[in-house]
Design a protein around this motif. Structure first.
Motif, mmCIF file in Angstrom:
data_model
loop_
_atom_site.group_PDB
_atom_site.id
_atom_site.type_symbol
_atom_site.label_atom_id
_atom_site.label_comp_id
_atom_site.label_asym_id
_atom_site.label_seq_id
_atom_site.Cartn_x
_atom_site.Cartn_y
_atom_site.Cartn_z
ATOM 1 N N ALA A 132 0.673 -1.118 0.036
ATOM 2 C CA ALA A 132 -0.080 0.088 0.137
ATOM 3 C C ALA A 132 0.906 1.136 -0.018
ATOM 4 C CB ALA A 132 -0.946 0.058 1.159
ATOM 5 N N ARG A 133 1.848 1.204 0.943
ATOM 6 C CA ARG A 133 2.784 2.347 0.894
ATOM 7 C C ARG A 133 3.443 2.657 -0.356
ATOM 8 N NH1 ARG A 133 3.317 4.478 5.948
ATOM 9 N NH2 ARG A 133 5.376 5.384 5.781
ATOM 10 N N GLU A 134 3.993 1.273 -0.924
ATOM 11 C CA GLU A 134 4.885 1.561 -2.011
ATOM 12 C C GLU A 134 3.843 2.185 -3.409
ATOM 13 O OE1 GLU A 134 5.906 -2.186 -3.361
ATOM 14 O OE2 GLU A 134 7.407 -2.506 -1.531
ATOM 15 N N ALA A 135 2.418 1.491 -3.454
ATOM 16 C CA ALA A 135 1.698 2.276 -4.427
ATOM 17 C C ALA A 135 1.439 3.702 -4.246
ATOM 18 C CB ALA A 135 0.346 1.437 -4.312
ATOM 19 N N VAL A 136 1.197 4.026 -2.992
ATOM 20 C CA VAL A 136 0.772 5.392 -2.651
ATOM 21 C C VAL A 136 1.945 6.414 -2.898
ATOM 22 C CG1 VAL A 136 0.222 7.234 -0.834
ATOM 23 C CG2 VAL A 136 -0.899 4.924 -1.138
ATOM 24 N N ARG A 137 3.208 5.630 -2.723
ATOM 25 C CA ARG A 137 4.591 6.639 -2.880
ATOM 26 C C ARG A 137 4.702 6.711 -4.395
ATOM 27 N NH1 ARG A 137 6.992 4.201 1.855
ATOM 28 N NH2 ARG A 137 7.857 5.837 3.159
ATOM 29 N N ARG A 138 4.378 5.628 -5.213
ATOM 30 C CA ARG A 138 4.535 5.870 -6.781
ATOM 31 C C ARG A 138 3.291 7.015 -7.042
ATOM 32 N NH1 ARG A 138 4.955 1.029 -11.016
ATOM 33 N NH2 ARG A 138 5.235 2.478 -12.986
ATOM 34 N N ALA A 139 2.052 6.988 -6.605
ATOM 35 C CA ALA A 139 1.160 8.008 -6.808
ATOM 36 C C ALA A 139 1.805 9.404 -6.593
ATOM 37 C CB ALA A 139 -0.177 7.608 -6.070
ATOM 38 N N ILE A 140 2.369 9.257 -5.423
ATOM 39 C CA ILE A 140 2.955 10.838 -5.182
ATOM 40 C C ILE A 140 3.912 11.221 -5.982
ATOM 41 C CG2 ILE A 140 4.401 12.037 -3.324
ATOM 42 C CD1 ILE A 140 2.746 10.195 -1.140
ATOM 43 N N ALA A 141 4.947 10.465 -6.462
ATOM 44 C CA ALA A 141 5.902 10.566 -7.367
ATOM 45 C C ALA A 141 5.201 11.042 -8.657
ATOM 46 C CB ALA A 141 6.722 9.476 -7.641
ATOM 47 N N LEU A 142 4.175 10.158 -9.413
ATOM 48 C CA LEU A 142 3.725 10.628 -10.599
ATOM 49 C C LEU A 142 2.822 11.718 -10.458
ATOM 50 C CD1 LEU A 142 2.347 7.032 -11.611
ATOM 51 C CD2 LEU A 142 4.106 8.172 -12.486
ATOM 52 N N GLU A 143 2.266 12.072 -9.313
ATOM 53 C CA GLU A 143 1.558 13.503 -9.247
ATOM 54 C C GLU A 143 2.394 14.751 -9.396
ATOM 55 O OE1 GLU A 143 -0.162 16.839 -7.628
ATOM 56 O OE2 GLU A 143 1.288 15.670 -6.565
ATOM 57 N N ALA A 144 3.569 14.446 -8.587
ATOM 58 C CA ALA A 144 4.529 15.520 -8.609
ATOM 59 C C ALA A 144 5.243 15.770 -9.872
ATOM 60 C CB ALA A 144 5.574 15.260 -7.608
ATOM 61 N N ALA A 145 5.405 14.568 -10.788
ATOM 62 C CA ALA A 145 6.218 14.847 -11.941
ATOM 63 C C ALA A 145 4.738 15.253 -12.905
ATOM 64 C CB ALA A 145 6.276 13.371 -12.461
ATOM 65 N N ALA A 146 3.593 15.073 -12.805
ATOM 66 C CA ALA A 146 2.619 15.638 -13.576
ATOM 67 C C ALA A 146 2.572 17.226 -13.216
ATOM 68 C CB ALA A 146 1.425 15.043 -13.462
ATOM 69 N N ARG A 147 2.573 17.570 -12.245
ATOM 70 C CA ARG A 147 2.403 18.840 -11.688
ATOM 71 C C ARG A 147 3.629 19.841 -12.260
ATOM 72 N NH1 ARG A 147 4.060 19.852 -6.619
ATOM 73 N NH2 ARG A 147 3.288 17.767 -6.001
ATOM 74 N N ARG A 148 4.978 19.053 -12.373
ATOM 75 C CA ARG A 148 6.101 19.816 -13.046
ATOM 76 C C ARG A 148 6.116 19.867 -14.257
ATOM 77 N NH1 ARG A 148 8.812 16.608 -8.926
ATOM 78 N NH2 ARG A 148 9.234 15.055 -10.496
ATOM 79 N N ALA A 149 5.624 18.893 -14.908
ATOM 80 C CA ALA A 149 5.360 18.850 -16.244
ATOM 81 C C ALA A 149 4.321 20.023 -16.778
ATOM 82 C CB ALA A 149 4.912 17.670 -16.783
#
Length: 150
Positions: A132-149
């Motif tokens: 669960a934590r791994e999946a949420v960490r990946r979600a956080i990273a993907l959202e941050a990347a999308a926000r930067r893009a």
């Protein structure tokens, strides 16, 4: 709300420990003995590691909550009705039955943070906290990347 109170209490206790350990560290460092100096250094280094770890966990919690709030505002949080135990946790059978759909959605859309966050919720409901934590960490990273893009 109970979780927030527990986090605040643990953080305050950690800060109290750091102050008390810091006082002992100063005494040990000024002893002039090798063992005392080594123990004094340990009393300084170990609380710093503890501060880093708790800070990392707090930051994870803040970011995960923010993503949950975004999904809630979008009406995109899982809304299936499942049986729960008296503790409020999902029953294992119901959680396991829902899990494959969320895993398939994350695999079908590997760059979508929303699907990874929902997968993290499904893992958590199934009782697999590590994944669960791994999946949420990946979600956080993907959202941050999308926000930067953007």
């Amino acid at each position: 709300m109970k979780t927030r109170v527990a986090v605040v209490v643990m953080t305050v206790l950690l800060l109290l420990y750091i102050v008390l350990a810091g006082q002992r560290a100063v005494v040990l460092l000024s002893s002039g003995e090798g063992v005392g100096i080594a123990m004094g250094v340990a009393l300084i280094v170990l609380p710093i590691i503890a501060l880093w770890a708790i800070g990392r966990e707090l930051w994870f919690g803040v970011r995960a909550q923010k993503l949950g709030e975004i999904l809630d505002a979008e009406g995109a949080l899982p809304d299936e009705e499942i049986d729960v135990r008296p503790s409020g946790r999902a029953t294992r059978d119901d959680a396991d039955a829902l899990f494959p759909a969320y895993r398939a959605a994350a695999e079908a859309h590997p760059d979508d943070w929303r699907s990874w966050y929902r997968l993290g919720l499904a893992y958590d409901a199934a009782g697999d906290r590590r994944r669960a934590r791994e999946a949420v960490r990946r979600a956080i990273a993907l959202e941050a990347a999308a926000r930067r893009a953007a």
